[in-house]
Motif scaffolding. Structure first.
Motif, PDB file in Angstrom:
ATOM      1  N   GLU A 183      -5.530 -32.001 -47.499  1.00 19.69           N
ATOM      2  CA  GLU A 183      -5.978 -33.472 -47.634  1.00 19.69           C
ATOM      3  C   GLU A 183      -6.604 -34.263 -46.155  1.00 19.69           C
ATOM      4  O   GLU A 183      -7.431 -34.942 -46.390  1.00 19.69           O
ATOM      5  CB  GLU A 183      -4.821 -34.207 -47.957  1.00 19.69           C
ATOM      6  N   VAL A 184      -5.952 -33.629 -45.454  1.00 18.44           N
ATOM      7  CA  VAL A 184      -6.570 -34.142 -43.729  1.00 18.44           C
ATOM      8  C   VAL A 184      -7.971 -33.544 -43.755  1.00 18.44           C
ATOM      9  O   VAL A 184      -8.878 -33.997 -43.258  1.00 18.44           O
ATOM     10  CB  VAL A 184      -5.664 -33.494 -42.971  1.00 18.44           C
ATOM     11  N   ILE A 185      -7.983 -32.205 -43.961  1.00 20.73           N
ATOM     12  CA  ILE A 185      -9.266 -31.386 -43.838  1.00 20.73           C
ATOM     13  C   ILE A 185     -10.396 -31.964 -44.694  1.00 20.73           C
ATOM     14  O   ILE A 185     -11.550 -31.899 -44.371  1.00 20.73           O
ATOM     15  CB  ILE A 185      -9.010 -30.054 -44.114  1.00 20.73           C
ATOM     16  N   ALA A 186     -10.014 -32.491 -45.800  1.00 19.87           N
ATOM     17  CA  ALA A 186     -10.898 -33.189 -46.714  1.00 19.87           C
ATOM     18  C   ALA A 186     -11.684 -34.149 -45.993  1.00 19.87           C
ATOM     19  O   ALA A 186     -12.893 -34.597 -46.255  1.00 19.87           O
ATOM     20  CB  ALA A 186     -10.383 -33.511 -48.210  1.00 19.87           C
ATOM     21  N   ASP A 187     -10.867 -34.903 -45.163  1.00 22.51           N
ATOM     22  CA  ASP A 187     -11.612 -36.141 -44.437  1.00 22.51           C
ATOM     23  C   ASP A 187     -12.322 -35.693 -43.250  1.00 22.51           C
ATOM     24  O   ASP A 187     -12.996 -36.395 -42.417  1.00 22.51           O
ATOM     25  CB  ASP A 187     -10.580 -37.187 -44.231  1.00 22.51           C
ATOM     26  N   ARG A 188     -11.361 -34.876 -42.501  1.00 23.35           N
ATOM     27  CA  ARG A 188     -11.955 -34.363 -41.299  1.00 23.35           C
ATOM     28  C   ARG A 188     -11.493 -32.754 -40.720  1.00 23.35           C
ATOM     29  O   ARG A 188     -10.575 -32.420 -40.950  1.00 23.35           O
ATOM     30  CB  ARG A 188     -11.167 -35.197 -40.118  1.00 23.35           C
ATOM     31  N   LYS A 189     -12.825 -32.189 -40.744  1.00 26.72           N
ATOM     32  CA  LYS A 189     -12.672 -30.579 -40.477  1.00 26.72           C
ATOM     33  C   LYS A 189     -12.501 -30.302 -39.118  1.00 26.72           C
ATOM     34  O   LYS A 189     -12.006 -29.358 -38.484  1.00 26.72           O
ATOM     35  CB  LYS A 189     -13.727 -30.024 -41.176  1.00 26.72           C
ATOM     36  N   GLU A 190     -12.968 -31.153 -38.193  1.00 25.09           N
ATOM     37  CA  GLU A 190     -13.369 -30.845 -36.710  1.00 25.09           C
ATOM     38  C   GLU A 190     -12.579 -31.662 -36.037  1.00 25.09           C
ATOM     39  O   GLU A 190     -12.234 -32.959 -36.232  1.00 25.09           O
ATOM     40  CB  GLU A 190     -14.703 -31.203 -36.309  1.00 25.09           C
ATOM     41  N   PHE A 191     -11.893 -30.956 -34.985  1.00 24.26           N
ATOM     42  CA  PHE A 191     -10.950 -31.710 -33.984  1.00 24.26           C
ATOM     43  C   PHE A 191     -11.289 -31.203 -32.403  1.00 24.26           C
ATOM     44  O   PHE A 191     -11.256 -30.257 -32.368  1.00 24.26           O
ATOM     45  CB  PHE A 191      -9.561 -31.093 -34.337  1.00 24.26           C
ATOM     46  N   MET A 192     -11.413 -32.101 -31.909  1.00 22.59           N
ATOM     47  CA  MET A 192     -11.956 -31.936 -30.640  1.00 22.59           C
ATOM     48  C   MET A 192     -10.852 -32.709 -29.617  1.00 22.59           C
ATOM     49  O   MET A 192     -10.490 -33.552 -29.759  1.00 22.59           O
ATOM     50  CB  MET A 192     -13.309 -32.940 -30.209  1.00 22.59           C
ATOM     51  N   PHE A 193     -10.621 -31.704 -28.375  1.00 18.69           N
ATOM     52  CA  PHE A 193      -9.497 -32.161 -27.578  1.00 18.69           C
ATOM     53  C   PHE A 193     -10.025 -31.837 -26.196  1.00 18.69           C
ATOM     54  O   PHE A 193     -10.778 -31.059 -25.973  1.00 18.69           O
ATOM     55  CB  PHE A 193      -8.212 -31.292 -27.773  1.00 18.69           C
ATOM     56  N   GLU A 194      -9.598 -32.489 -25.115  1.00 20.47           N
ATOM     57  CA  GLU A 194      -9.922 -32.139 -23.830  1.00 20.47           C
ATOM     58  C   GLU A 194      -8.622 -31.037 -23.517  1.00 20.47           C
ATOM     59  O   GLU A 194      -7.588 -31.150 -24.181  1.00 20.47           O
ATOM     60  CB  GLU A 194      -9.533 -33.360 -22.815  1.00 20.47           C
ATOM     61  N   LEU A 195      -9.190 -30.125 -23.015  1.00 18.18           N
ATOM     62  CA  LEU A 195      -8.311 -28.875 -22.724  1.00 18.18           C
ATOM     63  C   LEU A 195      -8.040 -28.737 -21.261  1.00 18.18           C
ATOM     64  O   LEU A 195      -8.648 -28.790 -20.304  1.00 18.18           O
ATOM     65  CB  LEU A 195      -9.024 -27.619 -23.266  1.00 18.18           C
TER      66      LEU A 195
END
Length: 159
Positions: A119-131
């Motif tokens: 359900e989350v992936i349906a709205d947002r597939k890409e997750f960007m983080f500072e590493l």
């Protein structure tokens, strides 16, 4: 007299050889440390150890993991998979996809996951983080639209 000279010479040579060995061991240890610092990689298995909350890009609060909750992330050369175990929650939590590191940024693109995660992936597939990556720990930091730090997940290497 000659035997005294021979004994002193042997002691002197042994002393020098011991000193050279200990110095080479110190250099080897420093080389190993430098090598491990240069060999930073996400490849492996990691366990979530806690969270940081940020305000004005500074840590203002931290939380250790509840013993009833576990989250594991596994990275190969290009793939990522994570799973959560929450004793008090019967729903399943996992995700699978690809990842890429660009400088100090980590991007995960999830292909699929558990029912809740799909359900989350349906709205947002890409997750960007500072590493922030170290040999045996890393921190993925969620940023707001202006690039300010919000919170981080902090991981320790398991394998």
């Amino acid at each position: 007299m000659r035997s005294k000279f021979l004994i002193y010479s042997l002691v002197f040579i042994l002393t020098l050889s011991c000193k050279e060995q200990s110095e080479s061991k110190v250099e080897m240890t420093e080389d190993q440390v430098e090598s491990s610092m240069n060999n930073k990689s996400l490849k492996g298995t990691w366990e979530l150890t806690g969270y940081y909350n940020y305000n004005d890009n500074k840590v203002v609060d931290s939380f250790d993991m509840n013993p009833d909750f576990r989250q594991i992330k596994m990275y190969t050369d290009t793939k990522v998979m994570w799973c959560k175990h929450m004793a008090a929650d019967s729903s399943e939590w996992f995700g699978y996809g690809t990842y890429k590191i660009d400088g100090d940024m980590l991007m995960e693109v999830l292909d699929f996951g558990s029912e809740v995660m799909d359900e989350v992936i349906a709205d947002r597939k890409e997750f960007m983080f500072e590493l922030e990556l170290h040999p045996n720990k890393f921190r993925q930091i969620e940023l707001d639209d202006d690039g300010n730090k919000l919170y981080s997940e902090n991981y320790a290497r398991v394998e």
